[in-house]
Design a protein around this motif. Structure first.
Motif, short mmCIF file in Angstrom:
data_model
loop_
_atom_site.label_atom_id
_atom_site.label_comp_id
_atom_site.label_asym_id
_atom_site.label_seq_id
_atom_site.Cartn_x
_atom_site.Cartn_y
_atom_site.Cartn_z
N ALA A 88 0.83 -1.21 0.00
CA ALA A 88 0.00 0.00 0.00
C ALA A 88 0.86 1.25 0.00
O ALA A 88 0.56 2.24 -0.69
N GLU A 89 1.96 1.22 0.76
CA GLU A 89 2.88 2.36 0.78
C GLU A 89 3.58 2.51 -0.57
O GLU A 89 3.75 3.62 -1.08
N MET A 90 3.97 1.37 -1.15
CA MET A 90 4.62 1.41 -2.45
C MET A 90 3.69 1.99 -3.51
O MET A 90 4.12 2.70 -4.42
N ALA A 91 2.40 1.70 -3.40
CA ALA A 91 1.44 2.15 -4.41
C ALA A 91 1.29 3.65 -4.45
O ALA A 91 0.83 4.22 -5.43
N GLN A 92 1.70 4.32 -3.35
CA GLN A 92 1.56 5.76 -3.28
C GLN A 92 2.78 6.50 -3.86
O GLN A 92 2.78 7.72 -3.92
N ILE A 93 3.80 5.77 -4.26
CA ILE A 93 5.01 6.40 -4.79
C ILE A 93 4.80 6.74 -6.27
O ILE A 93 4.40 5.91 -7.06
N ARG A 94 5.06 8.00 -6.60
CA ARG A 94 4.90 8.45 -7.98
C ARG A 94 6.12 9.27 -8.38
O ARG A 94 6.69 9.99 -7.58
N GLY A 95 6.50 9.21 -9.64
CA GLY A 95 7.59 10.05 -10.11
C GLY A 95 7.62 10.08 -11.63
O GLY A 95 7.50 9.05 -12.28
N THR A 96 7.74 11.26 -12.21
CA THR A 96 7.85 11.39 -13.65
C THR A 96 8.85 12.46 -13.99
O THR A 96 9.16 13.34 -13.18
N GLY A 97 9.37 12.43 -15.19
CA GLY A 97 10.26 13.49 -15.62
C GLY A 97 11.47 12.94 -16.36
O GLY A 97 11.87 11.81 -16.16
N PRO A 98 12.08 13.76 -17.23
CA PRO A 98 13.24 13.34 -18.00
C PRO A 98 14.51 13.36 -17.16
O PRO A 98 14.53 13.89 -16.06
N THR A 99 15.57 12.80 -17.72
CA THR A 99 16.87 12.82 -17.07
C THR A 99 17.86 13.54 -17.96
O THR A 99 17.66 13.68 -19.17
N ASN A 100 18.95 13.99 -17.33
CA ASN A 100 20.02 14.65 -18.07
C ASN A 100 21.34 14.16 -17.51
O ASN A 100 21.60 14.32 -16.32
N LEU A 101 22.15 13.53 -18.35
CA LEU A 101 23.43 12.98 -17.91
C LEU A 101 24.54 13.54 -18.78
O LEU A 101 24.46 13.54 -20.00
N TYR A 102 25.59 14.06 -18.11
CA TYR A 102 26.74 14.51 -18.89
C TYR A 102 28.02 14.33 -18.09
O TYR A 102 28.00 14.20 -16.87
N ILE A 103 29.14 14.32 -18.82
CA ILE A 103 30.47 14.21 -18.21
C ILE A 103 31.24 15.48 -18.53
O ILE A 103 31.34 15.89 -19.68
N GLU A 104 31.77 16.11 -17.49
CA GLU A 104 32.58 17.31 -17.66
C GLU A 104 33.87 17.13 -16.88
O GLU A 104 33.85 17.02 -15.65
N GLY A 105 34.99 17.06 -17.59
CA GLY A 105 36.25 16.79 -16.91
C GLY A 105 36.20 15.41 -16.29
O GLY A 105 35.91 14.41 -16.96
#
Length: 230
Positions: free
Chosen positions: A41-58
Protein backbone atom coordinates in the motif's frame (compact mmCIF):
# COMPACT_ATOMS: atom_id res chain seq x y z
CA UNK A 1 6.01 -8.84 -9.78
CA UNK A 2 6.03 -6.84 -6.54
CA UNK A 3 8.69 -4.15 -6.09
CA UNK A 4 10.08 -3.67 -2.60
CA UNK A 5 11.85 -0.78 -0.92
CA UNK A 6 13.42 -0.90 2.53
CA UNK A 7 13.85 1.87 5.11
CA UNK A 8 15.69 2.37 8.41
CA UNK A 9 13.10 1.24 10.99
CA UNK A 10 11.03 3.94 9.43
CA UNK A 11 7.34 4.53 9.04
CA UNK A 12 6.75 6.53 5.91
CA UNK A 13 3.60 8.04 4.52
CA UNK A 14 4.35 9.18 1.01
CA UNK A 15 2.10 11.43 -1.05
CA UNK A 16 3.13 11.35 -4.72
CA UNK A 17 6.70 10.91 -3.55
CA UNK A 18 10.03 9.28 -4.27
CA UNK A 19 13.00 8.68 -2.05
CA UNK A 20 15.17 11.81 -2.30
CA UNK A 21 18.78 12.71 -1.67
CA UNK A 22 18.41 13.09 2.09
CA UNK A 23 18.09 9.31 2.41
CA UNK A 24 21.61 8.96 1.04
CA UNK A 25 22.49 9.10 4.72
CA UNK A 26 21.26 5.51 4.81
CA UNK A 27 23.65 4.20 2.13
CA UNK A 28 25.07 0.84 3.33
CA UNK A 29 28.66 1.20 4.49
CA UNK A 30 28.36 4.77 5.74
CA UNK A 31 25.62 4.24 8.28
CA UNK A 32 24.24 1.89 10.90
CA UNK A 33 20.63 1.02 10.23
CA UNK A 34 18.12 -1.70 10.87
CA UNK A 35 15.94 -2.21 7.80
CA UNK A 36 12.21 -2.81 7.53
CA UNK A 37 10.08 -3.45 4.46
CA UNK A 38 7.54 -1.03 3.01
CA UNK A 39 4.04 -2.41 2.48
CA UNK A 40 2.46 -2.73 -0.95
CA UNK A 41 0.00 0.00 0.00
CA UNK A 42 2.88 2.36 0.78
CA UNK A 43 4.62 1.41 -2.45
CA UNK A 44 1.44 2.15 -4.41
CA UNK A 45 1.56 5.76 -3.28
CA UNK A 46 5.01 6.40 -4.79
CA UNK A 47 4.90 8.45 -7.98
CA UNK A 48 7.59 10.05 -10.11
CA UNK A 49 7.85 11.39 -13.65
CA UNK A 50 10.26 13.49 -15.62
CA UNK A 51 13.24 13.34 -18.00
CA UNK A 52 16.87 12.82 -17.07
CA UNK A 53 20.02 14.65 -18.07
CA UNK A 54 23.43 12.98 -17.91
CA UNK A 55 26.74 14.51 -18.89
CA UNK A 56 30.47 14.21 -18.21
CA UNK A 57 32.58 17.31 -17.66
CA UNK A 58 36.25 16.79 -16.91
CA UNK A 59 36.43 14.06 -14.27
CA UNK A 60 32.87 14.60 -13.04
CA UNK A 61 29.73 12.69 -14.04
CA UNK A 62 26.50 14.60 -13.34
CA UNK A 63 22.99 13.14 -13.47
CA UNK A 64 19.94 15.39 -13.15
CA UNK A 65 16.48 13.90 -12.63
CA UNK A 66 13.70 16.34 -13.49
CA UNK A 67 11.16 15.06 -10.99
CA UNK A 68 8.75 16.58 -8.47
CA UNK A 69 8.41 15.00 -5.03
CA UNK A 70 6.14 15.68 -2.08
CA UNK A 71 7.22 13.86 1.07
CA UNK A 72 5.91 13.54 4.59
CA UNK A 73 7.51 10.96 6.84
CA UNK A 74 9.35 10.06 10.01
CA UNK A 75 12.82 8.57 10.41
CA UNK A 76 13.82 7.02 13.73
CA UNK A 77 17.54 7.36 13.18
CA UNK A 78 19.84 8.63 10.41
CA UNK A 79 23.57 8.28 11.02
CA UNK A 80 26.55 8.58 8.70
CA UNK A 81 30.35 8.25 8.86
CA UNK A 82 31.57 6.85 12.19
CA UNK A 83 35.38 7.15 12.38
CA UNK A 84 38.10 8.91 14.42
CA UNK A 85 39.14 12.54 14.00
CA UNK A 86 40.35 15.35 16.22
CA UNK A 87 37.88 17.40 18.21
CA UNK A 88 38.32 21.07 19.17
CA UNK A 89 40.62 20.13 22.06
CA UNK A 90 42.98 18.17 19.82
CA UNK A 91 41.84 14.80 21.17
CA UNK A 92 41.19 12.05 18.64
CA UNK A 93 37.75 10.54 19.22
CA UNK A 94 35.29 8.29 17.42
CA UNK A 95 31.96 9.87 16.55
CA UNK A 96 29.40 10.35 13.78
CA UNK A 97 29.64 13.06 11.14
CA UNK A 98 25.85 13.00 11.09
CA UNK A 99 23.64 11.73 13.92
CA UNK A 100 19.99 12.73 13.60
CA UNK A 101 17.12 11.00 15.38
CA UNK A 102 13.33 11.37 15.46
CA UNK A 103 13.45 13.22 12.14
CA UNK A 104 10.21 14.51 10.61
CA UNK A 105 10.25 15.38 6.92
CA UNK A 106 7.50 17.89 6.11
CA UNK A 107 4.85 19.11 8.54
CA UNK A 108 1.91 16.91 7.56
CA UNK A 109 0.31 15.14 4.62
CA UNK A 110 -1.25 18.49 3.75
CA UNK A 111 2.09 20.32 4.10
CA UNK A 112 4.79 17.97 2.81
CA UNK A 113 8.41 18.69 2.03
CA UNK A 114 8.53 19.55 -1.69
CA UNK A 115 11.57 18.78 -3.82
CA UNK A 116 11.94 19.71 -7.48
CA UNK A 117 14.84 18.03 -9.27
CA UNK A 118 17.50 15.64 -7.98
CA UNK A 119 21.23 15.92 -8.68
CA UNK A 120 23.79 13.10 -8.45
CA UNK A 121 27.48 13.97 -8.99
CA UNK A 122 30.43 11.58 -8.93
CA UNK A 123 33.99 12.90 -9.10
CA UNK A 124 37.02 10.80 -10.08
CA UNK A 125 40.75 11.41 -9.94
CA UNK A 126 41.10 10.55 -13.64
CA UNK A 127 37.95 9.34 -15.34
CA UNK A 128 39.89 8.04 -18.35
CA UNK A 129 42.29 5.89 -16.33
CA UNK A 130 41.79 2.14 -16.12
CA UNK A 131 42.41 2.27 -12.37
CA UNK A 132 40.42 5.47 -11.71
CA UNK A 133 39.47 6.20 -8.11
CA UNK A 134 36.17 7.67 -6.94
CA UNK A 135 36.91 10.81 -4.90
CA UNK A 136 33.52 12.23 -4.02
CA UNK A 137 29.76 11.77 -4.35
CA UNK A 138 27.33 14.67 -4.02
CA UNK A 139 23.58 14.06 -3.87
CA UNK A 140 20.91 16.69 -3.45
CA UNK A 141 18.65 19.31 -4.93
CA UNK A 142 18.64 23.01 -5.73
CA UNK A 143 14.96 23.37 -4.87
CA UNK A 144 13.66 22.11 -1.55
CA UNK A 145 10.69 23.78 0.14
CA UNK A 146 9.26 22.91 3.56
CA UNK A 147 10.40 21.83 7.01
CA UNK A 148 12.77 19.24 8.42
CA UNK A 149 12.82 18.83 12.19
CA UNK A 150 14.35 16.39 14.63
CA UNK A 151 17.02 15.84 17.26
CA UNK A 152 20.20 16.95 15.52
CA UNK A 153 22.75 15.48 17.94
CA UNK A 154 25.74 15.97 15.64
CA UNK A 155 26.00 17.55 12.21
CA UNK A 156 29.02 18.06 10.00
CA UNK A 157 28.89 20.57 7.17
CA UNK A 158 27.48 24.04 6.65
CA UNK A 159 24.09 25.71 6.99
CA UNK A 160 22.84 28.99 5.57
CA UNK A 161 21.81 31.03 8.66
CA UNK A 162 18.49 31.99 7.06
CA UNK A 163 17.41 28.33 7.13
CA UNK A 164 17.42 28.40 10.94
CA UNK A 165 16.06 31.93 11.28
CA UNK A 166 19.30 33.83 11.83
CA UNK A 167 20.11 37.14 10.17
CA UNK A 168 23.89 36.75 9.91
CA UNK A 169 25.43 36.13 6.50
CA UNK A 170 28.39 33.85 7.26
CA UNK A 171 27.73 30.11 6.90
CA UNK A 172 27.32 28.13 10.11
CA UNK A 173 30.22 25.67 9.81
CA UNK A 174 29.79 22.51 11.85
CA UNK A 175 32.31 19.85 12.83
CA UNK A 176 30.28 17.13 14.52
CA UNK A 177 28.54 19.86 16.46
CA UNK A 178 25.12 20.24 18.02
CA UNK A 179 24.55 23.71 16.58
CA UNK A 180 21.24 22.62 15.05
CA UNK A 181 19.83 21.33 18.33
CA UNK A 182 16.43 22.84 19.06
CA UNK A 183 16.15 24.26 15.55
CA UNK A 184 13.90 23.49 12.60
CA UNK A 185 15.25 23.60 9.06
CA UNK A 186 12.94 25.87 7.09
CA UNK A 187 13.77 25.26 3.47
CA UNK A 188 12.55 28.04 1.17
CA UNK A 189 13.11 26.73 -2.37
CA UNK A 190 16.79 26.37 -1.63
CA UNK A 191 19.49 23.72 -1.87
CA UNK A 192 20.10 20.63 0.26
CA UNK A 193 23.17 18.49 -0.52
CA UNK A 194 25.03 15.57 1.01
CA UNK A 195 28.76 15.49 0.23
CA UNK A 196 30.47 12.10 0.68
CA UNK A 197 34.23 12.57 0.34
CA UNK A 198 36.58 9.56 0.22
CA UNK A 199 39.89 11.45 0.29
CA UNK A 200 41.63 10.00 3.33
CA UNK A 201 44.38 12.65 3.43
CA UNK A 202 42.21 15.74 2.99
CA UNK A 203 40.44 17.87 5.61
CA UNK A 204 37.43 17.50 3.32
CA UNK A 205 37.17 13.77 4.10
CA UNK A 206 33.90 12.46 5.53
CA UNK A 207 30.19 13.14 5.13
CA UNK A 208 29.00 16.74 5.10
CA UNK A 209 25.50 18.13 4.89
CA UNK A 210 25.34 21.48 3.07
CA UNK A 211 21.98 23.14 3.66
CA UNK A 212 20.54 26.29 2.14
CA UNK A 213 23.03 26.71 -0.70
CA UNK A 214 22.81 25.98 -4.45
CA UNK A 215 24.78 23.28 -6.23
CA UNK A 216 27.50 25.72 -7.34
CA UNK A 217 28.20 26.63 -3.71
CA UNK A 218 27.89 23.08 -2.37
CA UNK A 219 30.35 21.72 -4.93
CA UNK A 220 32.94 24.40 -4.20
CA UNK A 221 32.49 24.64 -0.45
CA UNK A 222 35.89 24.34 1.21
CA UNK A 223 36.70 23.97 4.88
CA UNK A 224 40.04 24.95 6.37
CA UNK A 225 41.66 22.77 9.01
CA UNK A 226 40.84 25.48 11.53
CA UNK A 227 37.14 25.01 10.83
CA UNK A 228 37.37 21.31 10.19
CA UNK A 229 39.86 18.78 11.49
CA UNK A 230 43.58 18.20 11.22
Amino acid sequence: MTSRVFFNRTKFILKRALIFGFLALLIPGVCAAELSEMTNAEMAQIRGTGPTNLYIEGDTVRLFLDIHMETFGEIDSAKAAYYPKEDSSGTTVYNWDVNWTDVTIGQSMATPLVTDGLIFRTEFDDINASNKQLKRIIIGTNNMDGQISGTFTTTTGAVNPTVVGQTTTAPIVMNRSGDLQGKTLNMDNTGFFIDINFNGTSPERGVKTIIGYPESKAVNFTFSSNDWWQ
